[in-house]
Each structure stands twice: as C-alpha cells, then as structure tokens.
Design a protein around this motif. Structure first.
Motif, PDB file in Angstrom:
ATOM      1  N   PHE A 137      -8.702   8.913   8.999  1.00 56.20           N
ATOM      2  CA  PHE A 137     -10.068   8.522   9.332  1.00 56.20           C
ATOM      3  C   PHE A 137     -10.143   7.350  10.322  1.00 56.20           C
ATOM      4  N   LEU A 138      -9.250   6.378  10.190  1.00 57.46           N
ATOM      5  CA  LEU A 138      -9.266   5.183  11.042  1.00 57.46           C
ATOM      6  C   LEU A 138      -7.839   4.817  11.467  1.00 57.46           C
ATOM      7  N   VAL A 195      -1.992   6.625   0.537  1.00 54.71           N
ATOM      8  CA  VAL A 195      -3.221   5.927   0.909  1.00 54.71           C
ATOM      9  C   VAL A 195      -3.201   5.601   2.394  1.00 54.71           C
ATOM     10  N   LEU A 196      -2.054   5.226   2.913  1.00 56.41           N
ATOM     11  CA  LEU A 196      -1.929   4.915   4.327  1.00 56.41           C
ATOM     12  C   LEU A 196      -2.189   6.149   5.199  1.00 56.41           C
ATOM     13  N   HIS A 244      -4.200   9.324  16.552  1.00 61.72           N
ATOM     14  CA  HIS A 244      -3.549   9.837  15.348  1.00 61.72           C
ATOM     15  C   HIS A 244      -2.046   9.994  15.556  1.00 61.72           C
ATOM     16  N   ILE A 291       0.849  -1.187   0.000  1.00 61.73           N
ATOM     17  CA  ILE A 291       0.000   0.000   0.000  1.00 61.73           C
ATOM     18  C   ILE A 291       0.888   1.243   0.000  1.00 61.73           C
ATOM     19  N   ILE A 343      -2.325  -2.218   9.280  1.00 65.17           N
ATOM     20  CA  ILE A 343      -1.733  -2.457   7.959  1.00 65.17           C
ATOM     21  C   ILE A 343      -0.214  -2.527   8.040  1.00 65.17           C
ATOM     22  N   ILE A 400      -4.128   8.687   4.378  1.00 64.79           N
ATOM     23  CA  ILE A 400      -5.563   8.945   4.298  1.00 64.79           C
ATOM     24  C   ILE A 400      -6.329   8.000   5.227  1.00 64.79           C
ATOM     25  N   ILE A 401      -5.935   6.746   5.237  1.00 63.76           N
ATOM     26  CA  ILE A 401      -6.577   5.784   6.146  1.00 63.76           C
ATOM     27  C   ILE A 401      -6.327   6.186   7.598  1.00 63.76           C
ATOM     28  N   ALA A 402      -5.110   6.634   7.907  1.00 59.67           N
ATOM     29  CA  ALA A 402      -4.767   7.017   9.286  1.00 59.67           C
ATOM     30  C   ALA A 402      -5.562   8.231   9.754  1.00 59.67           C
ATOM     31  N   VAL A 424      -6.769   1.070  11.887  1.00 58.65           N
ATOM     32  CA  VAL A 424      -6.659   0.311  10.640  1.00 58.65           C
ATOM     33  C   VAL A 424      -5.299   0.555   9.997  1.00 58.65           C
ATOM     34  N   ALA A 425      -4.836   1.802  10.008  1.00 58.44           N
ATOM     35  CA  ALA A 425      -3.517   2.112   9.447  1.00 58.44           C
ATOM     36  C   ALA A 425      -2.416   1.400  10.224  1.00 58.44           C
TER      37      ALA A 425
END
Length: 92
Positions: A13-14, A6-7, A44, A2, A21, A9-11, A17-18
């Motif tokens: 919001f969630l 993208v990582l 965060h 990944i 990954i 962006i995921i971090a 999940v980041a």
C-alpha cells in the motif's frame, strides 16, 4: 522488530513507508518516493528489492556467512548489513 509479513503488507500500500522502516531516512527513501511518483509499480519493485536484500543479508548473518560485496543500488548500511547496524557485521 516488525515482522516480514507486516512489512510486505505495508509495502503493497505504501512502498516508501516500508523502505523507511528497513532503511531509515536516507537516499533509499528518496529514490523510492521518486520511483513511486513516476509510477506505482517501480516503487513496489524497489521496495521489494530492498526487503529481499535486507532479509537475505540477515539470514546469511544468522548462518555465520558474511558476503562483503554490497548489493547494487542499495544506499543504506542498515539494508547492506541485514539490520546489524552501521559497521561490520562480525563485531556484534
């Protein structure tokens, strides 16, 4: 694999999940979930710190530099080695 963008962006919001990954299922994910439940900002900060350590170690390995000192408050071998898996980075 990944991409870092993208990582990030995921971090945003969630964060858990980041962390999952890059670190896999382990203590870092549990710590991040707890920090996120305590407040969105601590989750965060922890997620972005793990991403910094991961990509910094990965870049060092690509340049042939190996800093064997573990990063503080990072429990995942995957993050500590910059994604080189478990064990020594020099053997790959």
């Amino acid at each position: 694999m990944i991409s870092a963008l993208v990582l990030v962006i995921i971090a945003i919001f969630l964060p858990p999940v980041a962390v999952f990954i890059i670190a896999g299922c382990g203590a870092d994910v549990l710590v991040n979930i707890c920090l996120t439940l305590l407040g969105y900002l601590p989750g965060h900060i922890h997620a972005f710190y793990l991403m910094y350590v991961y990509y910094n170690k990965k870049e060092q390995a690509a340049n042939g530099v190996y800093d064997s000192r573990p990063a503080p408050a990072v429990y995942s071998d995957n993050v500590q080695t910059g994604g080189r898996g478990y064990g020594a980075m020099g053997t790959s």
